[in-house]
Write an enzyme that holds these catalytic residues in place. Structure first.
Site, PDB file in Angstrom:
ATOM      1  N   GLU A 166      -9.765  -1.287   4.987  1.00  0.00           N
ATOM      2  CA  GLU A 166     -10.456  -0.965   6.227  1.00  0.00           C
ATOM      3  C   GLU A 166     -11.763  -1.750   6.332  1.00  0.00           C
ATOM      4  O   GLU A 166     -12.236  -2.330   5.341  1.00  0.00           O
ATOM      5  CB  GLU A 166     -10.761   0.546   6.250  1.00  0.00           C
TER       6      GLU A 166
ATOM      7  N   ASP B  85      -8.039  -2.471  13.947  1.00  0.00           N
ATOM      8  CA  ASP B  85      -9.427  -2.651  13.501  1.00  0.00           C
ATOM      9  C   ASP B  85      -9.565  -3.828  12.528  1.00  0.00           C
ATOM     10  O   ASP B  85     -10.585  -3.981  11.874  1.00  0.00           O
ATOM     11  CB  ASP B  85      -9.978  -1.370  12.863  1.00  0.00           C
TER      12      ASP B  85
ATOM     13  N   HIS C  29      -7.731  -4.377   9.815  1.00  0.00           N
ATOM     14  CA  HIS C  29      -7.387  -4.152   8.411  1.00  0.00           C
ATOM     15  C   HIS C  29      -6.096  -4.877   8.062  1.00  0.00           C
ATOM     16  O   HIS C  29      -5.219  -5.068   8.909  1.00  0.00           O
ATOM     17  CB  HIS C  29      -7.318  -2.660   8.054  1.00  0.00           C
TER      18      HIS C  29
ATOM     19  N   ASP D 183       0.828  -1.207   0.000  1.00  0.00           N
ATOM     20  CA  ASP D 183       0.000   0.000   0.000  1.00  0.00           C
ATOM     21  C   ASP D 183       0.864   1.259   0.000  1.00  0.00           C
ATOM     22  O   ASP D 183       2.089   1.190   0.098  1.00  0.00           O
ATOM     23  CB  ASP D 183      -0.976  -0.010   1.191  1.00  0.00           C
TER      24      ASP D 183
HETATM   25  C1  GLP Z   1      -0.584   0.257   8.611  1.00  0.00           C
HETATM   26  C2  GLP Z   1      -0.227  -0.548   7.384  1.00  0.00           C
HETATM   27  C3  GLP Z   1      -0.588  -2.001   7.539  1.00  0.00           C
HETATM   28  C4  GLP Z   1      -0.105  -2.503   8.883  1.00  0.00           C
HETATM   29  C5  GLP Z   1      -0.766  -1.758   9.999  1.00  0.00           C
HETATM   30  C6  GLP Z   1      -0.294  -2.206  11.371  1.00  0.00           C
HETATM   31  O1  GLP Z   1      -1.842   0.823   8.601  1.00  0.00           O
HETATM   32  N1  GLP Z   1      -0.808  -0.050   6.166  1.00  0.00           N
HETATM   33  O2  GLP Z   1      -0.012  -2.744   6.476  1.00  0.00           O
HETATM   34  O3  GLP Z   1      -0.368  -3.877   9.014  1.00  0.00           O
HETATM   35  O4  GLP Z   1      -0.463  -0.397   9.856  1.00  0.00           O
HETATM   36  O5  GLP Z   1       0.866  -1.523  11.737  1.00  0.00           O
HETATM   37  P1  GLP Z   1       1.809  -1.921  12.905  1.00  0.00           P
HETATM   38  O6  GLP Z   1       2.487  -3.179  12.490  1.00  0.00           O
HETATM   39  O7  GLP Z   1       2.762  -0.797  13.071  1.00  0.00           O
HETATM   40  O8  GLP Z   1       0.951  -2.129  14.108  1.00  0.00           O
END
Ligand code: GLP
Length: 260
Positions: free
Chosen positions: A142, A135, A137, A66
């Protein structure tokens, strides 16, 4: 779906080992990469193997999940820059081998279509490393995302923007509202998915991912339909799992020859 509950350093070694096995067998492996803090220990372990054991990425390619829309090319939180800083710039990927959706494209829908075509032409992703949002995702899909969605523009939820504000001087207003993300249907085409989650904040999302009904309200639950998913979690992220004891005993009894 295999669930492994272990200390974060053990999880990082397991994921890195799966990637190393792929690369040693086929140097032109296609990796799927993710930002966020969850994969960082895996990236550090891969960098260590590169520096100490000669693990090479020179013939491999990589596709990011992304990207934020509209962040300037040199912004440190632009995901292409984040991936380069955290991982790909620390090993020996060839120039141009790491790809991501173009959040600066004038025609964003066309950039999404082009990204899908590029991934398909590369033969698809062999192993996708990813985290999970609080959440539920995955990538930036989302709650409410179509379970069959493809790469497209999405609007981030307030919760995700608040979660990610820590990367923007704690200022939620600096977190872009829009992103480009591989869809759930796109992610599902990766041949092996390795999801890493640590910490109490992920316990609800992990519970839904593993034990909840498949629902667009918890987008990660689509992974229950994937034939090869490894869910790597620490004790805190596993704290809401009803089947935690079963997963622990299954892993303890796992034959040594069996990788992820
Ligand atoms: C972001 C990314 C996701 C990731 C999520 C969790 O929103 N786009 O790919 O899985 O955060 O992040 P973290 O691993 O820092 O908790």
């Amino acid at each position: 779906m295999e669930v492994v509950i272990a200390a974060p350093d053990v999880l990082a070694r397991l994921a890195a080992e799966a990637i190393e096995q792929l690369l040693r067998g086929r140097p032109d492996t296609v990796l799927g990469l993710a930002t966020g803090s969850s994969p960082l220990a895996v990236y550090d372990e891969l960098v260590r193997r590169h520096l100490e054991d000669g693990l090479s990425f020179a013939e491999a390619s990589a596709y990011n999940l992304d990207e934020y829309v509209g962040l300037p090319a040199d912004h440190p939180q632009r995901y292409r820059n984040v991936i380069e800083h955290d991982f790909t710039g620390r090993v020996d990927f060839a120039p141009g081998a790491v790809h991501g959706p173009d959040g600066l494209a004038e025609d964003l829908p066309a950039a999404c279509v082009a990204y899908e075509a590029e991934m398909a032409a590369a033969g698809g992703v062999d192993l996708q490393i990813m985290g999970i949002g609080t959440d539920g995702h995955i990538a930036f899909n989302e709650p409410g995302s179509s379970l069959a969605s493809r790469t497209r523009i999405k609007t981030l939820t307030d919760q995700t923007r608040a979660d990610n504000a820590r990367f923007f001087d704690g200022d939620v207003k600096q977190v872009p509202q829009h992103c480009l993300t591989q869809g759930l249907g796109t992610v599902m085409e990766a041949r092996h998915i390795v999801l890493v989650a640590t910490g109490r904040a992920k316990a609800d999302a992990v519970h839904q991912l593993v034990e909840g009904p498949v629902s667009a309200m918890w987008p990660a639950t689509i992974l229950q339909h994937h034939p090869h998913v490894s869910v790597l979690i620490d004790n805190a992220a596993a704290s809401r799992l009803q089947l935690a004891d079963y997963f622990r005993s299954t892993y303890a009894a796992k034959p040594d020859w069996q990788g992820l």
